[in-house]
Write an enzyme that holds these catalytic residues in place. Structure first.
Site, PDB file in Angstrom:
ATOM      1  N   GLU A 102      -3.488   8.647  -1.675  1.00 51.25           N
ATOM      2  CA  GLU A 102      -2.656   7.439  -1.557  1.00 51.25           C
ATOM      3  C   GLU A 102      -1.859   7.162  -2.826  1.00 51.25           C
ATOM      4  OE1 GLU A 102      -6.072   4.705  -0.284  1.00 51.25           O
ATOM      5  OE2 GLU A 102      -4.921   4.903   1.564  1.00 51.25           O
ATOM      6  N   GLU A 103      -1.504   8.228  -3.538  1.00 51.68           N
ATOM      7  CA  GLU A 103      -0.816   8.046  -4.813  1.00 51.68           C
ATOM      8  C   GLU A 103       0.545   8.714  -4.853  1.00 51.68           C
ATOM      9  OE1 GLU A 103      -3.658   9.844  -7.418  1.00 51.68           O
ATOM     10  OE2 GLU A 103      -4.900   8.030  -7.567  1.00 51.68           O
ATOM     11  N   TRP A 107       0.849  -1.201   0.000  1.00 53.89           N
ATOM     12  CA  TRP A 107       0.000   0.000   0.000  1.00 53.89           C
ATOM     13  C   TRP A 107       0.879   1.244   0.000  1.00 53.89           C
ATOM     14  CZ3 TRP A 107      -4.728  -0.882  -1.286  1.00 53.89           C
ATOM     15  CH2 TRP A 107      -5.676   0.149  -1.210  1.00 53.89           C
ATOM     16  N   ASP A 135       0.037  11.017  -0.002  1.00 56.73           N
ATOM     17  CA  ASP A 135      -1.007  12.031   0.140  1.00 56.73           C
ATOM     18  C   ASP A 135      -2.361  11.384   0.423  1.00 56.73           C
ATOM     19  OD1 ASP A 135      -1.612  10.927  -2.385  1.00 56.73           O
ATOM     20  OD2 ASP A 135      -2.326  12.856  -3.143  1.00 56.73           O
ATOM     21  N   GLU A 150     -18.847   6.837  -4.396  1.00 60.94           N
ATOM     22  CA  GLU A 150     -17.651   7.679  -4.339  1.00 60.94           C
ATOM     23  C   GLU A 150     -17.660   8.703  -5.475  1.00 60.94           C
ATOM     24  OE1 GLU A 150     -13.722   6.075  -5.679  1.00 60.94           O
ATOM     25  OE2 GLU A 150     -13.178   6.373  -3.570  1.00 60.94           O
TER      26      GLU A 150
END
Ligand SMILES: *[C@@H]1O[C@H](CO)[C@@H](O)[C@H](O)[C@H]1NC(C)=O
Length: 644
Positions: free
Chosen positions: A212-213, A153, A209, A437
């Site tokens: 998550e990238e 992750w 960030d 989302e």
């Protein structure tokens, strides 16, 4: 026909109407306003029920450990059936803000379970690290049963600890305000303390960030870190503790935060210390400014308050970046609300609008409207001019008091603009009000994870702000809230990490029934900020004790006074000005203060003066300050200023 079609009309009519036909603006505005009123009337209770469904023991949360919250019930394409530290903290912040405004025993039980669960989760070793040196607190997500998630992750993510601290600090303030200081001190502060220690120790290292990238330095993470350290220090003092790492590091975090501002692009960059080929235009900035909102800071630009010129300029640049790339936005020109995504280069699910960002665009404007109304003026600077020109093409820089036509035009068009974003969500919402989302950039159909908890939380916060219900402030009189050091340093403070108690909360902590607050607690943390809920039923205050706080370094023999255009402030006669007191003044926090009781709703103008030993007077610089005493339930409020 969906009421949204009224927006199409509005686009062409509104701006003309502002200039020549104010009555037709008002009627168009009424149409959108009614749409949004009726959407929120059904969506808010639905959103609250869906948030509860995704929290342990809720209808979608089978097998979820007590206190944890899943990001979405979706278990595949995508699998969001996990507890994310960030998402959970943001969702619970919305829940706690709602609870603080209106007592609800069910929400209180969920909040207490959340805090206990986080005390336990802090100690769980995971791929980001362990508890003893704090590194494990940077882990972004856990399995729904509370065990570590060992898959690969984007980690660590350093926004989780400060956000979690903020949520727990807000609940602590409620406990203190209602006489349960020992619960705050014994059960909540120990959890907060670990998160503050993490923030002070690791803020200056890169991490992933909020999307998550990107591995780098995120504007969002830094903004949350600064607020947590300032508010954590304030809470520590109230509890008779201290957070010296907070005090040492907070000014440096704020210093670093300034470097995200791109003066050439006229917006806040989402990430720095990274070279990823992106423009840096990102709704990261909406989430940040809404999360950092403190009405007592006015339109302060160092903290990127929602009505600050920097935050409004960023709003324009980011919203404009989605106008041409989503086909559902075609036909809507500048100054008209559109569907908003994360960042224009986004390719996740092909890159689409997100409900929470379209609502976040509205929320920022509602926050700004609240402050403009309470200060009785709107200031247009060269930085915010492009934003305001989209609302009224003829506007120029200046400060417009609330009785001027320019103020009324800007205020009303900004309100229509804000409501337009909500109307966009109302148009594309799923069946029965469901919020996934994302929604498809071409068709507007719901996409990606269904029933995203954060989407529903964003309904609760946007609707509250629209109703004039604002969260508790965080800056208080802490000088580290807004003063930027002259030089920035790469510093950190090594923290100590101690497992917090996981014992249950005492029963029956209902409003106002606890032990009295010890008189040593600073009163500033016991007040409810400038919140003046307009929707709850309460006795409407006829007069309000306004505490005027002015930051001004003075030398011995000088006195700070306040003078203004009303008799209570001397009617601009400096010999009748009201003296402020130094009872809160320290060298670290040079604040002069005085409490003056004024009529609720009264609009006034004023300035501070320094009276020297020889009687000579030094005035603050122009313009006059403008302020409107809040009209609501609160009988006291604080107006914080710094010498200008
Ligand atoms: C650490 O802080 C310094 C000073 O503000 C800044 O120049 C640097 O980019 C920061 N690095 C990270 C990774 O936050």
């Amino acid at each position: 026909m969906h009421p949204f079609s009224s927006l199409l009309l509005l686009g062409t009519l509104a701006l003309q109407a502002v200039l020549g036909r104010p009555n037709s603006l008002l009627s168009e505005r009424e149409i959108i306003k009614r749409d949004v009123d009726s959407f929120f009337a059904t969506e808010v209770p639905y959103a609250l029920s869906q948030v509860k469904c995704n929290i342990a023991s809720g209808c979608n949360a089978g097998g979820v450990a007590s206190g944890l919250v899943i990001a979405s019930p979706s278990k595949s394409d995508p699998d969001y059936f996990y507890h994310w530290t960030r998402d959970a903290a943001l969702v619970f912040k919305a829940v706690v803000d709602r609870f603080v405004n209106e007592y609800d025993a069910d929400l209180q039980a969920l909040i207490q379970n959340y805090i206990t669960s986080q005390a336990r989760l802090q100690t769980v070793s995971n791929p980001s690290g362990s508890f003893y040196d704090g590194s494990g607190l940077g882990e972004p997500k856990f399995n729904a049963d509370g065990s570590q998630f060992t898959g690969s992750w984007g980690r660590p993510q350093r926004d989780g600890p400060p956000l979690r601290a903020l949520t727990m600090i807000t609940y602590s303030k409620w406990l203190i305000n209602n006489g349960y200081q020992s619960t705050a001190k014994d059960l909540v502060w120990p959890v907060i303390q670990n998160d503050l220690a993490y923030t002070a120790q690791y803020w200056n290292q890169t991490g992933f960030d909020l999307w998550e990238e990107v591995q780098g330095s995120s504007f969002f993470t830094i903004a949350a870190s600064h607020r947590a350290l300032v508010e954590g220090s304030n809470l520590a003092k109230t509890l008779g503790n201290s957070c010296s790492a907070c005090d040492a590091i907070a000014p440096q975090v704020l210093c670093f935060q300034q470097s995200f501002w791109s003066s050439s692009g006229n917006y806040a960059l989402a990430n720095i210390n990274v070279n990823n080929g992106r423009s840096g235009k990102d709704t990261n900035v909406f989430v940040s400014t809404n999360q950092g909102f403190d009405p007592s800071l006015g339109c302060d630009a160092t903290t990127f308050q929602p009505c600050s010129d920097r935050a409004l300029a960023s709003h324009k640049v980011v919203v404009d970046s989605f106008r041409s790339i989503y086909s559902i936005n075609s036909g809507f020109g500048k100054g008209q609300a559109v569907a908003v995504g994360r960042y224009p280069e986004d390719t996740y699910y092909n890159g689409n609008p997100w409900y929470l960002h379209t609502l976040g665009a509205a929320e920022q404007l509602y926050n700004a409207l609240y402050v403009w109304k309470s200060q009785g003026s709107i200031t247009v600077t060269s930085t915010s001019l492009p934003f305001f020109q989209d609302l009224s093409s003829s506007v120029s820089t200046g400060t417009y008091a609330s009785d001027t036509p320019t103020y009324m035009t800007l205020y009303n068009t900004a309100m229509v603009y804000a409501d337009g974003f909500v109307d966009n969500v109302a148009k594309y919402v799923g069946a029965n009000g469901a919020l996934a989302e994302q929604y498809d950039r071409n068709s507007g159909s719901p996409l990606s994870a269904r029933d995203l908890t954060w989407s529903y939380a964003s309904v609760l916060t946007a609707a509250a702000r629209r109703a004039g219900v604002v969260p508790l402030g965080w800056a208080e009189t802490n000088v580290a809230a807004t003063s930027v050091p002259g030089s920035c340093y790469a510093t950190s403070a090594n923290g100590a990490y101690t497992a917090a108690p996981t014992s249950p909360f005492p029963a029956s902590q209902t409003p106002g029934n606890g032990e009295p607050v010890p008189s040593t607690a600073p009163t500033s943390t016991r007040t409810t900020g400038t919140a003046a809920p307009t929707t709850t039923s309460c006795a409407q205050a006829t007069s309000v004790a306004v505490s005027f706080n002015e930051r001004k370094v003075t030398s011995f023999g000088q006195t700070v006074k306040i003078v203004g255009n009303i008799p209570a402030l001397g009617s601009w006669d400096t010999s009748k000005a009201v003296a402020l007191s130094t009872s809160q003044y320290t060298s670290n926090n040079p604040v002069w203060s005085v409490s003056i009781t004024l009529a609720a709703g009264q609009a006034l103008q004023y300035k501070y003066i320094v009276v020297n030993t020889d009687g000579s007077v030094t005035w603050e610089a122009d313009p006059n300050r403008a302020y409107t005493v809040p009209k609501g339930c609160a009988t006291q409020t604080t107006k914080s200023d710094s010498w200008q």
